[in-house]
Each structure stands twice: as C-alpha cells, then as structure tokens.
Write a protein that holds these residues in place. Structure first.
Motif, PDB file in Angstrom:
ATOM      1  N   ASP A 146       3.621  13.535  10.677  1.00 10.15           N
ATOM      2  CA  ASP A 146       3.745  12.401   9.758  1.00 10.15           C
ATOM      3  C   ASP A 146       2.402  11.720   9.567  1.00 10.15           C
ATOM      4  O   ASP A 146       1.994  10.875  10.359  1.00 10.15           O
ATOM      5  N   GLU A 147       1.710  12.075   8.481  1.00  8.77           N
ATOM      6  CA  GLU A 147       0.401  11.462   8.259  1.00  8.77           C
ATOM      7  C   GLU A 147       0.509  10.000   7.825  1.00  8.77           C
ATOM      8  O   GLU A 147      -0.315   9.162   8.192  1.00  8.77           O
ATOM      9  N   PHE A 148       1.557   9.652   7.075  1.00 11.12           N
ATOM     10  CA  PHE A 148       1.656   8.276   6.579  1.00 11.12           C
ATOM     11  C   PHE A 148       2.272   7.333   7.609  1.00 11.12           C
ATOM     12  O   PHE A 148       1.824   6.214   7.793  1.00 11.12           O
ATOM     13  N   GLY A 149       3.384   7.765   8.267  1.00  8.81           N
ATOM     14  CA  GLY A 149       3.907   6.968   9.358  1.00  8.81           C
ATOM     15  C   GLY A 149       5.299   6.409   9.218  1.00  8.81           C
ATOM     16  O   GLY A 149       5.783   5.706  10.117  1.00  8.81           O
ATOM     17  N   ASN A 150       6.017   6.712   8.146  1.00 12.77           N
ATOM     18  CA  ASN A 150       7.334   6.096   7.941  1.00 12.77           C
ATOM     19  C   ASN A 150       8.475   6.797   8.673  1.00 12.77           C
ATOM     20  O   ASN A 150       9.558   6.229   8.807  1.00 12.77           O
TER      21      ASN A 150
END
Length: 728
Positions: A146-150
């Motif tokens: 998960d690169e963005f983090g949600n």
C-alpha cells in the motif's frame, strides 16, 4: 523437498495455464499483458491495443497511471494448501503520483467470485464504506502493498490502525468483514513505489516473498533495496497466525484460489507484476481430485456413459478414489459401474463406464447420484466432486419427444387464458419500470398490467423475464425492420398478433425450452411451481436454472455446449453470458454451433440442400441450426419428434390441413385441443387419449370435475412432469 505448484512469468504474449479470469470495475481498463496485443484467448489474459513490450520482456499490468482505475485477476483453480504455500513475485509501482497500491489475496477454493472487492483504498480486496462495492467473495486474507496508506484505515473493512503510507498490511476473511489483522511500514528511506522522475519498470522492482505454513502462520518479506536478499529490516511480517481468535478465528480452508488486484484514485501509479512462482512450503504437493465438468448427465437405457475424473497435478503414486452411489437406480440391477476410479502414477485423468441395463418394459427415468469418496494419495477438490446421471427409458416414445414452451402457452390459451396476461409478471414489470411503479403508486394506473395493456406493450417494454423485445427483434430481422418502418410498434405486438397466432416459430428461447421435460428432470422446481413460487419452469430456468447448468430441453445440453465451445465456457466464467444456453440463443444458433452431440450443423446442411440454399442466400436464415430450431424439428428433419406432431396431424386429417391452408384454422394444435380430442383424433403416435384416461383414472375424475378439458391437456400441463406415460 518442495514441489512447484505454478510458475507464470507474465513476460510473454501468453500465459502457460489457461485458468484465469480478469476484469475491472466502473470505467477502468482491463488488466493486460504488456507483450501482447488483442483480446484474451480462452482462459488466458488479454493484451493492449498494441504490445508495448517485446516478447519475453513484458509484465502483467494491473493499472495504467490513470485516475480511478480498479482491476483484478484470479487464478480460477483451487490449489491444495496442505503442504503450505511459498509465493514469490516481482512487483512494480511507478510512473505516477503515488497511489494506491497492489493487493495479493487468497480466497476459499470453493468460492467463485466474478469481480474484485471495492476500489480505492480497499485495493480490490476488502469492503468499503467510502465507495460502492462489497469485498471479494470468499476472501480469506488480503495482503496489501500500500503506497498511499488507506488499506489500514477503518472503513476499508472492519477495524484498522489508521492511515499508513508505504506499508504492508493484512486484512482477514469475508466472514470478519475483512478485519484488519496486522501491518508494518517499510524501513525509513525505502518505499513501495518508485516516486523518482526517472522511474521505469527496470528501476522499480520490489521482489516479494509470502510464506503460509500448514498451520496458518503468514510471513511477508519485500526486497526494497534490490540487493537480491531479504535483509533483516525487510522481513516486515513474521509468523502471524491468521487462524487465531483475534484474527480470522477460523481454520485455513483446505484449498485456496489466489489473485491480484490494484487501484488508483485521484493519485495514480502504473502497477505491474511478473515472475510469479508458488511452491509448497514443506513437503510434496498433495493433488486434488474432482469430476471433469465435460461429463454429459443423461444416458439412454440402451447406451453407455464414460465418466471422467481428473487430478489438478500428476503424482508419482497411484491414486484410488471410491465411488459412493445413490439415486433411484440400483447398481447391478438398473446399471453397472465399478465402485472406484484408479489413476496410474503420473496420470492426470481416469475414467469408468456406466452401462445401463436395458429393460423390456415401460419404466420411469431413473437417476444415479455419484459422489467421490476419500481418495488415497490425494484429497477431494471442493468443487465438482459429485455428479448425477439420468438413465432415460427407451421403451416409451413420449419420454423421447419434446413440446416447446410456445406450444405450452397455446394449450393454456385454449383453456381460456389471455396470452398477454400469461406473459405478464407484475413484480418484474414494476421493478424494471420505476416510472410505472410511481404512476401506479400515485393512482394514475390501477396496476402495472393496466399500463402494459394500454401503453407498455407498444413501447417495447418487456412484460416479464419470459419475453424480451430486444431479443425477439434480434432473432427476427424482418420484424425489426417492420418495427423501424412503424408497421408494428414493438416486437411484442408482432409476437401476439402474428408470431404466436400463426405458428411462425419466432421466439427461439421458447422454441428451445421444454416445460414438461424441465419439470420432470427437476422435481424441486416442479414442487416450487406447484407451490406458486414460480409461474413456470421456464421462469425458474431463466432466473436460476441456466446459471445452475440445468438443461432446458433434450435439444440443448449445457455441459456438451460448454465443453465443445471453450470460448463460450470462458465467456460464461467471466459472466459475459449467464450460461451456454444464453450464448446459444444470442449467437450460437446463428453461428451454426451444435447444441447436442446428436446434431451437426454441417451434416444438416449437407442433408438438406434446400436449407443450404436458403442459408447461402441469407434470406433471414443464418445457419442449419437456426432452421432446425425454427422449422426442421417440426418437419421431421432434426432433433426429437414432437409430442404434438403438426406434420403427422395434418397428414392424417386432410380436412384439418385444408382448413389451415384456407386460414379457417391457425394450426393443427389449436384444432386438436379445441375439437380433435372430442372426435377421437390422435395428436401423434406417442400419445393416445384412451390409453391415458384408462391408465390414469384420477385424470378422468379431474375432467369430470371440470379441471381439465381432456387428458392431453393434463398430460402437457402436469403428466409429463409427473413422468406419466402417454402411450402403451
């Protein structure tokens, strides 16, 4: 020692195993092989409009760097997890603005999802409160890169640790609403994606290793610095117990299917994978056994049937699978079959032959329910491990004949029913026409039927699932042209006033469905129809039966059609069509595809030169199959004889034929059900009114009570479904 289960590089223009399904949600593009151009082969994966990589240098691209993309790919074959799983692949995320990520998931091997989970932060695995879409059906664990983090945020499934960029996180099973289980951020100075301006696939590789022990311990490692080893700080999750009460609180499924999904939102990245490999973690792979889905499920009493089982992987040991036999037929009395199937070492298929005992008297059809028992040196697959065969009695002609649904309606109309009312379903009509539902609620119409009678039938609205205007016009180009020229207001108007009334054989779905056969073969449906849960077997078939791979008549066999048309089988798997029958009605008939093993389009054209000429001329006749369905079976050219044989009736009774020719009567069936039965005429060689009433005194009593006009009427509406005999 470990065994390889699957190796798939994704670097070329095709895949080695043709058992994949793929798709997208919303307006996303499908995922694709970057070294391929054009559509997917059967069971394979598609390419782009043009190949963007040379052969041997590609990857499987899940998303482009475009906004709001959501795609998935699933290896649609169960694999046994008894010896654990060791999974390795290369992951690439680059070329965008940093979102969202890729998920790798394991689902229960008995599940059959056709779409991924929710998009956005759910990464195609979990559910979401923030976007439409449920989670992945059958999901057991989803591992997010998960690169963005949600993915770790509450709301993308139950629970969560909060916003966590550049992390690896695990969510749990569908049963827990994809509960957040654990996660870890990558070491400082590293990232899941390559955010540099010069990012390419070659400098964005992240090698991933996932291990699952037979006991349910999961470990995840990511080579973030590309030194080709997993350093201590790259071992992000170690021996996490996904079966624990604080996690999934459930044991591992016996088998898994796996897949990848990916998404973007307002921010983007290119997301790709390649060089996928999965091995057993400890010890040899234990193969799975199931019954091959190409088996035909009926056999005539004077024939035989080969039943084939298959292993998902060959094994060096012999495999023996006991057979448990049940049903209304008895082994050694009504049929003979070995009580086990044996696979020789390194053999992936094995067969046994079921041979019915050909009796000499009239008898009802009988069933053989075959279930695979516990095998030696293998385990049962969760799918296709039981099979039911119907032995067709060959002594009663009526059991080998057919009666289409259009004629079923004709019998009901001649009982005094209105055709429009028979075809109308109020709940269907209001559900599919919310403007009408509102008008009825506001008192503008007393009912949906009133609207349909006054307006809807002329506006091209469908009265029920039984009749489709669009399909009718597709089946009949001349009617479509007449509607376009305003000679008719809808296909339904033509059907009621011409197609049905004058026996034009226009509705190919109705002509290919046999109500009596369907109810006789599916007694659960017959009971539901009698209980008022369905208006007809045809309604059940269109809503449920075709998806359950039940056969609509003896003139179409679902298993045969899918086995002999792998492109259709793939399209059905991907939900492009509801069933093989759905494809057959929409395309297969016109393409000259064969609906059963005893019909061949090419041979039909060779044997009927007049039909071949009409097809060549293209005069609204597109194949021999279409002619056989519309006309040939009523002319004795194809398929089974008819319970009511129009040709026989008009030949036997020239006065009726003359009346039909002069339009005094619309057809022989109308004459028989209104007059002919009183005059002692026979509808065919397979039904005798005197025999039927003599054999079944309860029918005679029902006629006296005014419940039926004649025995034939009872035979069509109930007797065939009850496996009663029409002739002695």
């Amino acid at each position: 020692m470990t065994d390889n289960i699957l190796t798939e590089s994704f670097i070329g223009s095709d895949v080695t195993q043709k058992t994949w399904i793929f798709g997208h949600t919303g307006n996303s593009l499908d995922p694709f092989l970057t070294a391929r151009s054009g559509p997917a082969p059967v069971g394979g994966l598609p390419g782009g409009t043009t190949a963007i990589d040379p052969e041997g240098s590609g990857a499987f691209r899940l998303t482009n760097n475009q906004e709001s993309q959501s795609t998935f790919v699933i290896y649609n074959q169960p694999i046994n997890r008894a010896s654990g799983l060791s999974i390795n692949f290369d992951l690439y995320s680059y070329g965008g603005t940093g979102a969202d990520g890729i998920s790798f998931f394991l689902i229960d091997g008995s599940a059959n999802p056709t779409t991924a989970g929710a998009s956005g932060g759910s990464l195609g695995y979990s559910s979401s409160n923030n976007s439409t879409g449920d989670g992945l059906v059958g999901g057991y664990i989803g591992i997010a890169f998960d690169e963005f983090g949600n993915f770790s945020v509450p709301g993308y499934g139950s629970g969560g640790s909060g916003f966590s960029p550049d992390s690896v996180a695990i969510r749990g099973s569908q049963a827990t609403n994809y509960k957040y289980l654990t996660g870890a951020t990558v070491p400082e100075g590293t990232s899941i994606d390559n955010t540099s301006n010069g990012a390419t696939r070659s400098n964005s590789k992240r090698n991933v290793q996932i291990d699952l022990t037979p006991e349910g311990l999961v470990s995840v490692q990511v080579d973030l610095n590309n030194n080709n080893v997993f350093d201590a700080n790259e071992k992000l999750i170690t021996n996490f117990d996904v079966t624990a009460s604080s996690a999934n609180n459930a044991p591992l499924p016996q088998t898994f299917k796996f897949g990848f999904s990916s998404g973007t939102g307002g921010l983007t990245n290119i997301h790709e994978i390649n060089n996928f490999k999965t091995n057993t973690l400890t010890g040899s792979y234990i193969p799975l056994v199931n019954i091959a889905n190409t088996n035909v499920n009926t056999v005539p009493e004077n024939g035989n049937l080969t039943i084939t089982a298959q292993l998902d992987r060959p094994t060096s040991s012999a495999v023996t699978v006991p057979l448990t036999l049940a049903g209304t037929a008895t082994n050694g009395v009504d049929y003979n079959i070995p009580t086990s199937i044996t696979f020789a070492p390194n053999q992936q298929t094995a067969s046994v032959t079921l041979t019915p005992v050909d009796n000499t008297g009239l008898a009802p059809n009988k069933t053989v329910a075959i279930a695979l028992g516990t095998p030696t040196n293998a385990q049962l697959s969760p799918q296709n491990n039981n099979f039911t065969v119907t032995i067709l009695d060959n002594d009663d002609p009526t059991l080998q004949e057919s009666f289409n649904f259009e004629n079923q309606l004709r019998v009901l109309v001649n009982r005094g029913n209105n055709l429009v009312n028979l075809l109308y379903d109020n709940q269907y009509y209001l559900n599919n026409n919310p403007d009408v539902a509102t008008a009825v609620a506001n008192g503008q119409f007393s009912s949906g039927l009133q609207h349909f009678q006054q307006f809807g039938q002329f506006e091209g609205r469908d009265p029920s699932i039984i009749f489709s205007n669009n399909l009718y016009l597709r089946e009949n180009p001349d009617v479509a042209a007449a509607v376009a020229n305003r000679q008719f207001r809808s296909g339904f108007e033509h059907f009621v006033n011409f197609g049905f009334k004058f026996y034009e054989h226009r509705d190919l779905r109705m002509l290919s469905f046999d109500e009596g056969y369907y109810l006789a073969q599916n007694q659960d449906v017959f009971a539901a129809v009698k209980a008022g849960q369905f208006d007809s077997g045809f309604e059940h078939y269109l809503l449920f039966g075709q998806k359950e791979r039940r056969n609509p008549s003896r003139e179409f066999n679902e298993a045969y059609y899918l086995a002999n048309n792998p492109d259709v089988n793939s399209a059905v798997t991907q939900s492009t069509f509801q069933s093989g029958f759905d494809h057959y009605i929409r395309f297969g008939i016109y393409e000259g595809r064969n609906p059963i093993g005893t019909f061949n389009n090419s041979q039909y054209l060779s044997s009927n030169s007049d039909v071949a000429t009409l097809v060549t001329q293209g005069n609204f006749l597109r194949s021999g199959t279409e002619h056989a369905v519309r006309n040939g079976k009523y002319e004795g050219r194809a398929f089974l004889p008819q319970v009511f044989d129009e040709q026989y009736y008009l030949t036997q009774y020239p006065d009726v034929a003359n009346a039909v020719a002069q339009d005094t009567l619309t057809g022989g069936l109308d004459h028989y059900t209104l007059f002919g039965f009183k005059e002692g005429r026979r509808p065919s060689t397979s039904y005798d009114e005197n025999f039927y009433l003599t054999r079944y005194s309860d029918v005679g009593s029902a006629i006296v009570r005014g419940e039926f006009n004649n025995g034939f009427e009872h035979f069509i509406l109930f007797g065939r479904a009850e496996n009663r005999l029409g002739v002695g």
